[in-house]
Design a protein around this motif. Sequence first.
Motif, PDB file in Angstrom:
ATOM      1  N   ARG A 106       0.925  -1.182  -0.152  1.00  0.00           N
ATOM      2  CA  ARG A 106      -0.002   0.074   0.016  1.00  0.00           C
ATOM      3  C   ARG A 106       0.910   1.198   0.008  1.00  0.00           C
ATOM      4  NH1 ARG A 106      -4.871  -1.209   4.308  1.00  0.00           N
ATOM      5  NH2 ARG A 106      -5.914  -2.634   3.088  1.00  0.00           N
ATOM      6  N   HIS A 107       1.996   1.352   0.785  1.00  0.00           N
ATOM      7  CA  HIS A 107       2.658   2.337   0.745  1.00  0.00           C
ATOM      8  C   HIS A 107       3.415   2.947  -0.607  1.00  0.00           C
ATOM      9  CE1 HIS A 107       5.984  -0.764   1.576  1.00  0.00           C
ATOM     10  NE2 HIS A 107       6.853   0.204   1.025  1.00  0.00           N
ATOM     11  N   ARG A 108       3.649   1.718  -1.445  1.00  0.00           N
ATOM     12  CA  ARG A 108       4.146   2.123  -2.510  1.00  0.00           C
ATOM     13  C   ARG A 108       3.042   2.726  -3.705  1.00  0.00           C
ATOM     14  NH1 ARG A 108       7.917  -3.061  -4.191  1.00  0.00           N
ATOM     15  NH2 ARG A 108       9.697  -2.541  -2.629  1.00  0.00           N
ATOM     16  N   ARG A 109       1.886   2.189  -3.545  1.00  0.00           N
ATOM     17  CA  ARG A 109       0.726   2.665  -4.179  1.00  0.00           C
ATOM     18  C   ARG A 109       0.755   4.382  -3.999  1.00  0.00           C
ATOM     19  NH1 ARG A 109      -3.781  -1.772  -2.518  1.00  0.00           N
ATOM     20  NH2 ARG A 109      -2.711  -3.531  -3.599  1.00  0.00           N
ATOM     21  N   ALA A 173      -2.271  15.533  -3.281  1.00  0.00           N
ATOM     22  CA  ALA A 173      -0.851  14.949  -3.156  1.00  0.00           C
ATOM     23  C   ALA A 173      -0.461  15.088  -1.667  1.00  0.00           C
ATOM     24  CB  ALA A 173       0.123  15.762  -3.814  1.00  0.00           C
ATOM     25  N   ILE A 174      -0.818  16.080  -0.935  1.00  0.00           N
ATOM     26  CA  ILE A 174      -0.647  15.935   0.449  1.00  0.00           C
ATOM     27  C   ILE A 174      -1.255  14.819   1.226  1.00  0.00           C
ATOM     28  CG2 ILE A 174      -0.862  17.337   2.726  1.00  0.00           C
ATOM     29  CD1 ILE A 174      -0.137  19.914   0.862  1.00  0.00           C
ATOM     30  N   TYR A 180       0.908   7.585   2.580  1.00  0.00           N
ATOM     31  CA  TYR A 180       2.151   6.980   2.277  1.00  0.00           C
ATOM     32  C   TYR A 180       3.048   6.743   3.217  1.00  0.00           C
ATOM     33  CZ  TYR A 180       7.124   6.581   1.250  1.00  0.00           C
ATOM     34  OH  TYR A 180       8.430   6.430   1.338  1.00  0.00           O
ATOM     35  N   MET A 181       3.096   8.042   4.178  1.00  0.00           N
ATOM     36  CA  MET A 181       3.728   7.861   5.535  1.00  0.00           C
ATOM     37  C   MET A 181       3.471   6.744   6.564  1.00  0.00           C
ATOM     38  SD  MET A 181       5.427  11.693   5.753  1.00  0.00           S
ATOM     39  CE  MET A 181       4.147  12.234   6.789  1.00  0.00           C
ATOM     40  N   ALA A 187       4.268  -0.869   7.514  1.00  0.00           N
ATOM     41  CA  ALA A 187       5.251  -1.810   7.046  1.00  0.00           C
ATOM     42  C   ALA A 187       6.569  -1.912   7.348  1.00  0.00           C
ATOM     43  CB  ALA A 187       5.322  -1.318   5.342  1.00  0.00           C
ATOM     44  N   VAL A 188       7.245  -0.898   7.947  1.00  0.00           N
ATOM     45  CA  VAL A 188       8.570  -0.926   8.572  1.00  0.00           C
ATOM     46  C   VAL A 188       8.315  -1.797   9.851  1.00  0.00           C
ATOM     47  CG1 VAL A 188      10.330   0.175   9.682  1.00  0.00           C
ATOM     48  CG2 VAL A 188       9.663   0.835   7.432  1.00  0.00           C
TER      49      VAL A 188
END
Length: 193
Positions: A106-109, A173-174, A180-181, A187-188
């Motif tokens: 998901r974070h890459r998306r 975008a924001i 994403y963050m 994920a990390v």
Amino acid sequence: MYYYFNLSLTRIPFTDTTLFKQNLYTAIDHYISEKNYDKSKTSGENIDYFVNSATDIYVNQISIPFFSVVANYIYKAQPLVNGLIIGLSIATLIIAAIIFLTNKYRHRRFRYLCYGLIGAGITTAVIPCFVLLSGKIPQININTRSLYNLFISYFNGLFASFWIYIVIILVLAILTLFLYMKYYKRAVSEHSN
């Protein structure tokens, strides 16, 4: 602006000549009575012809030159612009769907969507920034003040719509950056466990 384009295409005059005709008829009647001239049927027809000719000259003097020609081109281009906007919106949705379907994480998306939206915002901002920073719009030499004001107000409205699109794109975008963050941290933390 759209209202004026429709008026010019339907050949409805922009100016109301009723008051002008009334004042001219009053002035002619006053002149005839002052000079004690005889007002016959023929002179009445001549007066009508004179008033109508003077009204046409009056309308031509205060109208905007070439406005109907320019308005006709803009009016004909409107369906093309609407089709282009719809087509680009569909292309955007297809690209977003491809990004979502081809990335497992998901974070890459959201990262790729953020990159795409930032690029779209910058690309959309290039044209109005270049034109506004060049300072050429206020220096345009147009003979009639009314056409100059029409031109300036039209382009100010056009640039305002560009800025609205830019703000919407950058807000998205924001939003995708925050998503994403959020998913990247998740994920990390899952990968480290």
